[in-house]
Design a protein around this motif. Structure first.
Motif, short mmCIF file in Angstrom:
data_model
loop_
_atom_site.label_atom_id
_atom_site.label_comp_id
_atom_site.label_asym_id
_atom_site.label_seq_id
_atom_site.Cartn_x
_atom_site.Cartn_y
_atom_site.Cartn_z
N LEU A 22 0.83 -1.21 0.00
CA LEU A 22 0.00 0.00 0.00
C LEU A 22 0.87 1.26 0.00
O LEU A 22 0.60 2.22 -0.74
N CYS A 221 -1.03 -1.92 -6.43
CA CYS A 221 -1.90 -1.52 -7.54
C CYS A 221 -3.12 -0.73 -7.06
O CYS A 221 -3.66 0.09 -7.80
N THR A 222 -3.55 -0.99 -5.83
CA THR A 222 -4.74 -0.29 -5.33
C THR A 222 -4.45 1.15 -4.92
O THR A 222 -5.37 1.95 -4.82
N THR A 223 -3.19 1.47 -4.69
CA THR A 223 -2.85 2.84 -4.26
C THR A 223 -2.02 3.60 -5.30
O THR A 223 -1.85 4.82 -5.16
#
Length: 265
Positions: A22, A221-223
């Motif tokens: 993250l 990839c989410t951040t």
């Protein structure tokens, strides 16, 4: 061939990898770097990886992270595609030179030289503020310059294991007059083929923890898109200040390694 035994996959292992991903994704998106300068030290301290496996795992996690970053910057037209490929090709050549020089040059002298380079870049970030509208036109002159920059970036990566973003992003802004967003998007694209090539080699040498790389990569990839979005919100000078803080963190890491190596000698 002897290999290091894998780290125990406890809840701490997964939570640690998740947290590392993250944070690395956010830094990657904001600054156009691969995130290795965040991933490697945290793998060493939080998950007690050895140096080789930490570096190999980090490189593997960078592939999906950089890919998402490229898509995010491409969505706002901030990727110079052909220049990025020139940089990547030249960096692959430079990395081979760097690994060859690694056995022939004093490592600590190289570290201190690179720290001096980072100090100059940090100072320049407060002096030169790029225009958001500036692009990266491709001419014979800029193409040659990009090839030279790519080789230098690869050499430093081979010598120090430092990702290309900390060199390429400021160089594109200061030497080529590129906007900070284009510099970051182009830097992320340049990293992908290099990271894939390095990961293949590391897999052959069993220096990649695929589970940790997968968790870190997916979490990053989410951040990454969030980081890229935040980069578009801040003005160029504020972006420079934040990047200077990040480079100061890297310089401090290298300084600690250099001092420890000197004491050990």
């Amino acid at each position: 061939m002897t290999t290091t035994p894998p780290v125990a996959r406890t809840p701490r292992y997964y939570l640690g990898a998740l947290g590392i991903g993250l944070l690395a994704g956010l830094m990657s998106g904001m600054f156009g770097v691969g995130g290795g300068t965040v991933i490697v030290p945290l793998l060493l301290t939080l998950l007690v990886f050895d140096q080789k496996r930490a570096a190999g795992t980090s490189l593997a996690a960078i592939v999906p992270t950089a890919a998402v970053g490229v898509v995010s910057y491409a969505a706002v037209g901030a990727v110079a595609w052909v220049p990025a490929l020139i940089l990547a090709g030249a960096a692959v050549v430079g990395a081979q030179i760097g690994t060859w020089l690694l056995a022939r040059l004093p490592q600590n002298a190289i570290r201190w030289g690179f720290i001096a380079f980072l100090v100059v870049v940090i100072v320049m970030l407060f002096i030169v503020v790029p225009s958001r509208e500036a692009e990266l036109p491709l001419t014979w002159l800029t193409g040659t310059g990009l090839a030279v920059l790519g080789v230098f970036t690869g050499v430093m990566a081979g010598l120090l294991g430092v990702g290309g973003g900390v060199i390429v992003v400021p160089a594109l802004m200061f030497l080529f007059g590129t906007s900070d967003l284009v510099a970051k998007g182009t830097s992320l694209l340049m990293m992908i083929p290099t990271a894939i090539s390095g990961t293949i080699g590391n897999l052959r040498r069993h220096n990649v923890d695929l589970v940790a790389a997968g968790v870190i990569g997916v979490a990053a990839c989410t951040t990454t898109a969030l980081g890229a979005w935040l980069a578009t919100l801040v003005d160029p000078f504020t972006a420079n200040v934040l990047f200077a803080v990040y480079l100061t963190f890297i310089a401090a890491q290298l300084s600690i390694k250099a001092v420890r190596a000197h004491r050990a000698r």
